[in-house]
Design an enzyme around this catalytic site. Structure first.
Site, mmCIF file in Angstrom:
data_model
loop_
_atom_site.group_PDB
_atom_site.id
_atom_site.type_symbol
_atom_site.label_atom_id
_atom_site.label_comp_id
_atom_site.label_asym_id
_atom_site.label_seq_id
_atom_site.Cartn_x
_atom_site.Cartn_y
_atom_site.Cartn_z
ATOM 1 N N HIS A 130 23.844 8.007 -1.727
ATOM 2 C CA HIS A 130 23.987 8.718 -2.997
ATOM 3 C C HIS A 130 24.432 7.686 -4.040
ATOM 4 O O HIS A 130 25.495 7.084 -3.910
ATOM 5 C CB HIS A 130 25.022 9.828 -2.807
ATOM 6 C CG HIS A 130 25.243 10.675 -4.014
ATOM 7 N ND1 HIS A 130 24.702 11.944 -4.149
ATOM 8 C CD2 HIS A 130 25.943 10.445 -5.152
ATOM 9 C CE1 HIS A 130 25.074 12.442 -5.316
ATOM 10 N NE2 HIS A 130 25.819 11.561 -5.954
ATOM 11 N N MET A 169 27.519 20.209 -8.489
ATOM 12 C CA MET A 169 28.702 19.368 -8.690
ATOM 13 C C MET A 169 29.964 20.184 -8.431
ATOM 14 O O MET A 169 30.127 21.277 -8.965
ATOM 15 C CB MET A 169 28.753 18.848 -10.134
ATOM 16 C CG MET A 169 27.679 17.851 -10.490
ATOM 17 S SD MET A 169 27.600 16.416 -9.412
ATOM 18 C CE MET A 169 29.229 15.697 -9.650
ATOM 19 N N ASP A 174 28.538 17.768 -4.334
ATOM 20 C CA ASP A 174 28.998 16.418 -4.701
ATOM 21 C C ASP A 174 30.303 16.481 -5.478
ATOM 22 O O ASP A 174 30.370 17.090 -6.536
ATOM 23 C CB ASP A 174 27.889 15.774 -5.561
ATOM 24 C CG ASP A 174 28.221 14.363 -6.004
ATOM 25 O OD1 ASP A 174 29.075 13.709 -5.372
ATOM 26 O OD2 ASP A 174 27.591 13.911 -6.981
ATOM 27 N N ASP A 222 25.313 6.879 -7.897
ATOM 28 C CA ASP A 222 25.725 7.525 -9.148
ATOM 29 C C ASP A 222 25.398 6.673 -10.360
ATOM 30 O O ASP A 222 25.945 5.590 -10.544
ATOM 31 C CB ASP A 222 27.234 7.787 -9.110
ATOM 32 C CG ASP A 222 27.572 8.919 -8.159
ATOM 33 O OD1 ASP A 222 26.894 9.962 -8.232
ATOM 34 O OD2 ASP A 222 28.493 8.766 -7.347
ATOM 35 N N SER A 233 28.513 8.240 -1.170
ATOM 36 C CA SER A 233 28.365 7.854 -2.566
ATOM 37 C C SER A 233 28.929 6.449 -2.732
ATOM 38 O O SER A 233 30.133 6.228 -2.594
ATOM 39 C CB SER A 233 29.121 8.846 -3.456
ATOM 40 O OG SER A 233 29.297 8.256 -4.726
ATOM 41 N N HIS A 285 21.417 9.789 -8.590
ATOM 42 C CA HIS A 285 22.003 10.934 -9.288
ATOM 43 C C HIS A 285 22.219 10.506 -10.741
ATOM 44 O O HIS A 285 23.160 9.779 -11.048
ATOM 45 C CB HIS A 285 23.326 11.312 -8.587
ATOM 46 C CG HIS A 285 24.103 12.374 -9.295
ATOM 47 N ND1 HIS A 285 25.448 12.611 -9.043
ATOM 48 C CD2 HIS A 285 23.734 13.290 -10.235
ATOM 49 C CE1 HIS A 285 25.863 13.607 -9.815
ATOM 50 N NE2 HIS A 285 24.856 14.033 -10.546
ATOM 51 N N MET A 338 25.575 6.394 -14.320
ATOM 52 C CA MET A 338 26.304 6.949 -15.477
ATOM 53 C C MET A 338 26.087 6.065 -16.697
ATOM 54 O O MET A 338 26.055 4.841 -16.582
ATOM 55 C CB MET A 338 27.803 7.019 -15.160
ATOM 56 C CG MET A 338 28.132 7.790 -13.895
ATOM 57 S SD MET A 338 29.904 7.988 -13.694
ATOM 58 C CE MET A 338 29.974 8.655 -12.022
ATOM 59 N N MET A 349 23.411 10.781 -14.176
ATOM 60 C CA MET A 349 24.343 11.453 -15.089
ATOM 61 C C MET A 349 24.198 10.756 -16.433
ATOM 62 O O MET A 349 25.064 10.010 -16.891
ATOM 63 C CB MET A 349 25.778 11.338 -14.545
ATOM 64 C CG MET A 349 26.012 12.234 -13.340
ATOM 65 S SD MET A 349 27.429 11.697 -12.357
ATOM 66 C CE MET A 349 26.636 10.452 -11.360
#
Ligand code: DX5
Ligand code: ZN
Length: 220
Positions: free
Chosen positions: A33, A145, A178, A35, A8, A66, A37, A68
């Protein structure tokens, strides 16, 4: 089962992103990976499609975005066009009633497939598997998660192990875990049926990244 590892990049040195991506690839990463957000679905703000597109130019590793974020349906196209190979979205972001959530999830899955990307659905630690049971035949990747999303470097929540086990009993696709993954928690997840591990801090802050990834993949 062969275990795949996705570092990540949230835990990498962003001032040297290109070098960090190369370091991850040379150390044995199977994918990246990434992230995403938005400061709404989670309190933190990180990466957008522009950065994904920049990463795409620098690596041939598959990119897992991913998401979020709230309203993930509005951003599928831009993350697909930026070059994400896998796009995961959170079931908790899809509305108040289960019917709405299922309907939206189905539409998002269709949209991701239309762009020839792999859809994945993500579940927060407190969200029960029942939420996604009606979707499993349409998906070959589920993201469990093991921390509350928002930040790297948090402690693994052991209660999710049972969920991994339950999911593996009813589902033959990829199960990625994760949050708080290291050589100990990663092994517990694999024992329960996970075959993909996302790890930020443990991989990027290791003194020897190759050894850290080797340990995550070692299923002895
Ligand atoms: C948390 C993110 C994770 C995080 C993992 O919201 O989705 O991917 O970066 O970081 P570590 O491995 O440090 O817990
Ligand atoms: Zn993540």
């Amino acid at each position: 089962m062969k275990i795949k590892v996705g570092p990540s990049i949230l835990a990498c040195d962003f001032a040297n992103l290109e070098a960090e991506i190369k370091r991850a690839k040379d150390a044995g990463a199977d994918f990246l990976h990434v992230d995403v957000m938005d400061g709404h679905f989670v309190p933190n703000i990180t990466i957008g499609p522009g950065v994904v597109a920049a990463i795409r130019k620098k690596t041939d590793l598959p990119i897992h975005a991913h998401l979020m974020i709230e309203r993930p349906e509005d951003y599928i196209e831009s993350f697909a066009k930026a070059g994400s190979d896998i796009i995961s979205f959170h079931v908790e972001a899809l509305g108040k009633t289960r019917n709405t959530r299922l309907k939206k999830a189905n539409n998002i899955i269709k949209k991701i497939k239309k762009f020839n990307r792999r859809p994945a659905i993500a579940l927060n630690p407190a969200t029960p598997l029942a939420e996604i049971k009606g979707l499993l035949e349409k998906l070959d990747w589920v993201l469990i998660m093991s921390v509350n999303p928002g930040f790297g470097g948090q402690d693994f929540i052991p209660a999710v192990l049972e969920k991994i086990f339950e999911l593996r009993n009813i589902y033959g696709g990829d199960i990625e875990v994760d949050g708080g993954i290291n050589d100990i928690t990663g092994k517990e997840c694999v024992r329960k049926g996970a075959n993909i591990l996302a790890a930020g801090t443990y991989v990027f802050r290791a003194s020897d990244m190759k050894e850290a990834i080797r340990r995550l993949k070692d299923d002895e």
